[in-house]
Design an enzyme around this catalytic site. Structure first.
Site, PDB file in Angstrom:
ATOM      1  N   TYR A   1       2.264   4.716  15.794  1.00 33.78           N
ATOM      2  CA  TYR A   1       0.954   4.081  15.605  1.00 33.78           C
ATOM      3  C   TYR A   1      -0.157   5.062  15.995  1.00 33.78           C
ATOM      4  CZ  TYR A   1      -2.691   0.504  15.643  1.00 33.78           C
ATOM      5  OH  TYR A   1      -3.835  -0.220  15.385  1.00 33.78           O
TER       6      TYR A   1
ATOM      7  N   SER B   1      -8.126   3.145  14.573  1.00 32.69           N
ATOM      8  CA  SER B   1      -7.969   2.414  15.843  1.00 32.69           C
ATOM      9  C   SER B   1      -8.457   3.320  16.962  1.00 32.69           C
ATOM     10  CB  SER B   1      -6.489   2.084  16.084  1.00 32.69           C
ATOM     11  OG  SER B   1      -6.285   1.632  17.411  1.00 32.69           O
TER      12      SER B   1
ATOM     13  N   SER C   1      -0.279   7.956  13.475  1.00 33.58           N
ATOM     14  CA  SER C   1      -0.781   7.601  12.136  1.00 33.58           C
ATOM     15  C   SER C   1      -2.282   7.336  12.169  1.00 33.58           C
ATOM     16  CB  SER C   1      -0.030   6.390  11.583  1.00 33.58           C
ATOM     17  OG  SER C   1      -0.217   5.251  12.399  1.00 33.58           O
ATOM     18  N   LYS C   2      -2.764   6.697  13.248  1.00 33.34           N
ATOM     19  CA  LYS C   2      -4.198   6.404  13.315  1.00 33.34           C
ATOM     20  C   LYS C   2      -5.015   7.685  13.563  1.00 33.34           C
ATOM     21  CE  LYS C   2      -4.051   1.955  12.551  1.00 33.34           C
ATOM     22  NZ  LYS C   2      -4.614   1.354  11.322  1.00 33.34           N
TER      23      LYS C   2
ATOM     24  N   VAL D   1       0.821  -1.221   0.000  1.00 32.35           N
ATOM     25  CA  VAL D   1       0.000   0.000   0.000  1.00 32.35           C
ATOM     26  C   VAL D   1       0.854   1.270   0.000  1.00 32.35           C
ATOM     27  CG1 VAL D   1      -2.024  -1.049   1.106  1.00 32.35           C
ATOM     28  CG2 VAL D   1      -0.256   0.025   2.531  1.00 32.35           C
TER      29      VAL D   1
HETATM   30  N1  LIG Z   1      -6.236  -6.414  15.863  1.00 29.87           N
HETATM   31  C1  LIG Z   1      -6.457  -5.349  16.636  1.00 29.87           C
HETATM   32  O1  LIG Z   1      -6.587  -5.461  17.862  1.00 29.87           O
HETATM   33  C2  LIG Z   1      -6.601  -3.974  16.017  1.00 29.87           C
HETATM   34  C3  LIG Z   1      -7.009  -2.928  16.850  1.00 29.87           C
HETATM   35  C4  LIG Z   1      -7.140  -1.662  16.310  1.00 29.87           C
HETATM   36  C5  LIG Z   1      -6.869  -1.449  14.977  1.00 29.87           C
HETATM   37  N2  LIG Z   1      -6.469  -2.493  14.203  1.00 29.87           N
HETATM   38  C6  LIG Z   1      -6.181  -2.190  12.789  1.00 29.87           C
HETATM   39  O2  LIG Z   1      -6.891  -3.091  11.965  1.00 29.87           O
HETATM   40  C7  LIG Z   1      -6.140  -3.337  10.782  1.00 29.87           C
HETATM   41  C8  LIG Z   1      -6.004  -4.817  10.550  1.00 29.87           C
HETATM   42  O3  LIG Z   1      -5.489  -5.409  11.709  1.00 29.87           O
HETATM   43  P1  LIG Z   1      -5.391  -6.995  11.879  1.00 29.87           P
HETATM   44  O4  LIG Z   1      -5.476  -7.245  13.339  1.00 29.87           O
HETATM   45  O5  LIG Z   1      -6.314  -7.681  10.946  1.00 29.87           O
HETATM   46  O6  LIG Z   1      -3.867  -7.225  11.455  1.00 29.87           O
HETATM   47  P2  LIG Z   1      -3.180  -8.411  10.645  1.00 29.87           P
HETATM   48  O7  LIG Z   1      -1.731  -8.305  10.933  1.00 29.87           O
HETATM   49  O8  LIG Z   1      -3.874  -9.704  10.893  1.00 29.87           O
HETATM   50  O9  LIG Z   1      -3.469  -7.992   9.131  1.00 29.87           O
HETATM   51  C9  LIG Z   1      -2.824  -6.915   8.520  1.00 29.87           C
HETATM   52  C10 LIG Z   1      -2.596  -7.296   7.070  1.00 29.87           C
HETATM   53  O10 LIG Z   1      -2.003  -6.173   6.402  1.00 29.87           O
HETATM   54  C11 LIG Z   1      -1.006  -6.685   5.541  1.00 29.87           C
HETATM   55  N3  LIG Z   1      -0.013  -5.654   5.289  1.00 29.87           N
HETATM   56  C12 LIG Z   1       0.930  -5.188   6.160  1.00 29.87           C
HETATM   57  N4  LIG Z   1       1.683  -4.257   5.575  1.00 29.87           N
HETATM   58  C13 LIG Z   1       1.224  -4.128   4.305  1.00 29.87           C
HETATM   59  C14 LIG Z   1       1.593  -3.310   3.207  1.00 29.87           C
HETATM   60  N5  LIG Z   1       2.617  -2.438   3.295  1.00 29.87           N
HETATM   61  N6  LIG Z   1       0.907  -3.408   2.043  1.00 29.87           N
HETATM   62  C15 LIG Z   1      -0.109  -4.307   1.937  1.00 29.87           C
HETATM   63  N7  LIG Z   1      -0.506  -5.105   2.940  1.00 29.87           N
HETATM   64  C16 LIG Z   1       0.151  -5.014   4.113  1.00 29.87           C
HETATM   65  C17 LIG Z   1      -0.405  -7.872   6.275  1.00 29.87           C
HETATM   66  O11 LIG Z   1       0.263  -8.758   5.369  1.00 29.87           O
HETATM   67  C18 LIG Z   1      -1.627  -8.484   6.921  1.00 29.87           C
HETATM   68  O12 LIG Z   1      -2.225  -9.478   6.109  1.00 29.87           O
HETATM   69  C19 LIG Z   1      -4.807  -2.593  10.947  1.00 29.87           C
HETATM   70  O13 LIG Z   1      -4.887  -1.356  10.274  1.00 29.87           O
HETATM   71  C20 LIG Z   1      -4.712  -2.391  12.445  1.00 29.87           C
HETATM   72  O14 LIG Z   1      -3.931  -1.265  12.802  1.00 29.87           O
HETATM   73  C21 LIG Z   1      -6.325  -3.753  14.691  1.00 29.87           C
END
Ligand SMILES: NC(=O)c1ccc[n+]([C@@H]2O[C@H](COP(=O)([O-])OP(=O)(O)OC[C@H]3O[C@@H](n4cnc5c(N)ncnc54)[C@H](O)[C@@H]3O)[C@@H](O)[C@H]2O)c1
Length: 272
Positions: A157, A143, A160-161, A65
């Protein structure tokens, strides 16, 4: 169930991950054709195949991305496969635990480029595709950290969020005349399979004690509001957000002691 989006086309980033794959599956169940993109091309392909095996229409691909041209190519690939794009869902993201004291400028840029520049690329590269369909919806996954601070991730983090929320508001205003709505979801602690694999038993058990509803959020519970923001059910919503955190924001118990205990732990670092 009919959400009024059957036959539409969605591009989902981070589609190999916990929240992204749950989102792609839910959209496919609602009759949406889904383009799954992720830096992990094989992972995106596996999720796409699983959805296709259940009768969904999918394509998949690998991209970063942070690379604008790659994002533009993903939009074009989706248009070529499905005839257009109606929804873009920015799920790809990640964190690092570095504090102000320990973060290098390189680590800062790695996270900001991923979490904030990535969604900017989606809007910049994708808005004309949505415009060509007479409108559409863009959802950014921010987030709870975007509203307060992240106890588990670092300054990049949180920053950025918070930036994603500004981007969401600005894009909502600028794209409203094109009938493109832009909204954000703000998850709290989500127990994805990936999360479960990397946290300790202590964390697994502690989080429910700190959350009013007494449990972790499930990935499908983040996918549902994402679908809401793409469906006609949210037709008057733009530039806004929904918090999905089992109530963590109303009863936060995290303390400075907790922060000092968890910061700079090994295992979470900025992507290179
Ligand atoms: N899991 C949580 O507790 C939580 C809480 C708040 C926010 N979030 C946000 O939700 C989103 C997804 O989180 P998740 O828990 O599913 O994480 P995850 O790690 O399971 O999934 C993230 C995905 O993004 C992909 N990715 C990473 N860098 C990339 C790049 N440069 N280009 C393309 N793809 C890329 C990874 O390969 C992975 O498949 C994130 O933005 C995270 O910050 C998650």
């Amino acid at each position: 169930m009919d959400y009024g989006i059957k036959g539409k086309v969605a591009l989902v980033t981070g589609a190999a991950g916990g929240i992204g794959s749950a989102t792609a599956r839910l959209f496919a169940k609602a009759g949406v054709q889904v383009a799954l993109f992720d830096r992990d091309a094989d992972g995106a392909q596996r999720v796409a195949q699983h959805i296709a095996d259940e009768g969904g229409q999918t394509i998949s691909g690998g991209f970063d991305v942070r690379d604008y041209d790659a994002f533009a190519a993903a939009i074009e690939k989706t248009q070529a496969a499905f005839g257009g794009v109606d929804f873009i869902v920015n799920v790809a993201g990640g964190g690092s635990r570095q504090t102000l004291a320990t973060m290098t400028p390189e680590d800062w840029h790695a996270i900001v480029d991923l979490n904030l520049t990535g969604p900017f690329h989606s809007i910049k590269a994708g808005a004309s595709a949505l415009r060509a369909r007479g409108g559409g919806a863009i959802v950014t996954v921010a987030s709870l950290a975007g509203l307060r601070m992240s106890m588990n991730n670092g300054v990049s983090y949180t920053s950025s969020k918070a930036g994603v929320l500004g981007l969401t508001r600005h894009a909502a205003f600028e794209l409203a005349p094109d009938n493109i709505r832009v909204n954000a979801v703000l998850p709290g602690p989500v127990l994805t399979p990936q999360m479960k694999a990397k946290i300790s038993q202590e964390t697994l058990e502690r989080v429910p004690r700190e959350v009013p509803l007494g449990r972790w959020v499930q990935p499908e519970e983040v996918a549902a509001p994402i679908l809401f923001f793409c469906s006609p059910m949210s037709s008057a919503c733009t530039g806004t957000h929904v918090i999905i955190d089992c109530g963590l924001h109303v009863g936060a118990t995290s303390s400075r002691e907790e922060y000092n205990r968890t910061r700079d732990l090994p295992g979470l670092s900025a992507p290179k």
